[in-house]
Design a protein around this motif. Sequence first.
Motif, short mmCIF file in Angstrom:
data_model
loop_
_atom_site.label_atom_id
_atom_site.label_comp_id
_atom_site.label_asym_id
_atom_site.label_seq_id
_atom_site.Cartn_x
_atom_site.Cartn_y
_atom_site.Cartn_z
N ALA A 98 0.84 -1.20 0.00
CA ALA A 98 0.00 0.00 0.00
C ALA A 98 0.88 1.24 0.00
CB ALA A 98 -0.91 0.01 1.22
N ALA A 99 0.44 2.26 -0.72
CA ALA A 99 1.22 3.50 -0.79
C ALA A 99 1.16 4.28 0.51
CB ALA A 99 0.73 4.36 -1.95
N MET A 100 -0.03 4.34 1.12
CA MET A 100 -0.19 5.14 2.33
C MET A 100 -1.39 4.65 3.13
SD MET A 100 -1.83 8.63 0.68
CE MET A 100 -2.41 9.24 2.26
N VAL B 161 3.82 -0.78 3.70
CA VAL B 161 3.19 0.53 3.55
C VAL B 161 4.25 1.58 3.26
CG1 VAL B 161 1.76 2.29 4.65
CG2 VAL B 161 1.36 -0.12 5.15
N GLY B 162 3.94 2.48 2.32
CA GLY B 162 4.83 3.59 2.05
C GLY B 162 5.52 3.56 0.70
N VAL B 163 5.20 2.58 -0.12
CA VAL B 163 5.78 2.51 -1.46
C VAL B 163 5.12 3.57 -2.35
CG1 VAL B 163 6.14 1.07 -3.50
CG2 VAL B 163 6.29 0.05 -1.21
N CYS B 164 5.92 4.46 -2.93
CA CYS B 164 5.41 5.56 -3.75
C CYS B 164 4.44 6.46 -2.97
CB CYS B 164 4.72 5.03 -5.02
SG CYS B 164 5.82 4.16 -6.14
N GLU B 165 4.72 6.68 -1.70
CA GLU B 165 3.81 7.48 -0.89
C GLU B 165 3.75 8.94 -1.35
OE1 GLU B 165 2.76 8.62 3.76
OE2 GLU B 165 4.27 7.10 3.33
N GLU C 254 4.04 10.08 -4.38
CA GLU C 254 3.17 10.12 -5.56
C GLU C 254 1.71 9.93 -5.17
OE1 GLU C 254 7.25 8.82 -6.91
OE2 GLU C 254 5.92 8.40 -5.21
N ALA C 255 1.46 9.06 -4.20
CA ALA C 255 0.08 8.82 -3.76
C ALA C 255 -0.51 10.06 -3.10
CB ALA C 255 0.04 7.64 -2.79
N ARG C 256 0.29 10.75 -2.30
CA ARG C 256 -0.21 11.97 -1.66
C ARG C 256 -0.47 13.06 -2.69
NH1 ARG C 256 -0.52 12.34 3.61
NH2 ARG C 256 0.33 10.64 4.87
#
Length: 274
Positions: free
Chosen positions: A15-17, A41-45, A47-49
């Motif tokens: 999950a990104a965030m 958790v936190g992959v490409c966070e 970009e997700a934000r």
Amino acid sequence: CADTVIASGISRVVAAMIDPFPQVAGEGIARLRKAGMEVVVGVCEVEARRLNRPYLTLIDKARPYIHMKWAMTLDGKLATRTGDSKWISGEASRKIVHQLRGRMDAIIVGAGTVRKDDPLLTARPTGPRRATRIVLSTNGDIGADSQLVRTAAEAPVIVATCGASKFAHDNIEMLNLSSISGRPSVTALVAELGRRRMTNVLVEGGAEVLGSFRDSGLVDEVHVFITPKLAGGRAALSAIAGVGVERIAETLSLSEWDVQVVDGDVYVHGFTGR
């Protein structure tokens, strides 16, 4: 969706965030881990934000994410000295604006824009959302023959005012707000739209309304269409009025932005926050 993921037999979730929504924040991830899944958790966070800016603004600040849009000549004019503004931007630019409108929960203009341009403020063709059309009007009057009034049964209209008004219409909501310098408070309006869970709001003008949002610090994203024309005239409106700043160091800067040429116009699109 946590139960569906658990039932599927999936063993690893990325999950990104974490969803910041208070009623669910972290609960789904906790349930997945309790079921024995590996959860990252936190992959490409980042970009997700960026992708979720409007939603995160509503959750974190209890207000909608504010887009501002305007079209202007190369010398920064919204209209000529006589008020003529049709059309500053080209057809391709206006098509982008209609696509933008189709993603909005609300579109805001001032009563002066309604009187001068008589806009419809709908997306043509229609988009995934149908925006509520909101007019800021000191006395509440937007003209009984305006297109907004005539189409109020087809798309919602709110008239936001700051005092007693004689204007009334069965299909139009009158919203009384606190005032700032004799005008309806845009801060109060945005707070009310947040209470109504609106996520994306587009401010289309005119100059005083754009200036009010800029002065109040309520600008998240801008869409500016610049056409290679020179209007001139000290009486011609510049894009953003309001009070403004005293020093260049106090100006509102874009932290991210891009530029593209749209059939002869220059489209500047940017964000004010990181």
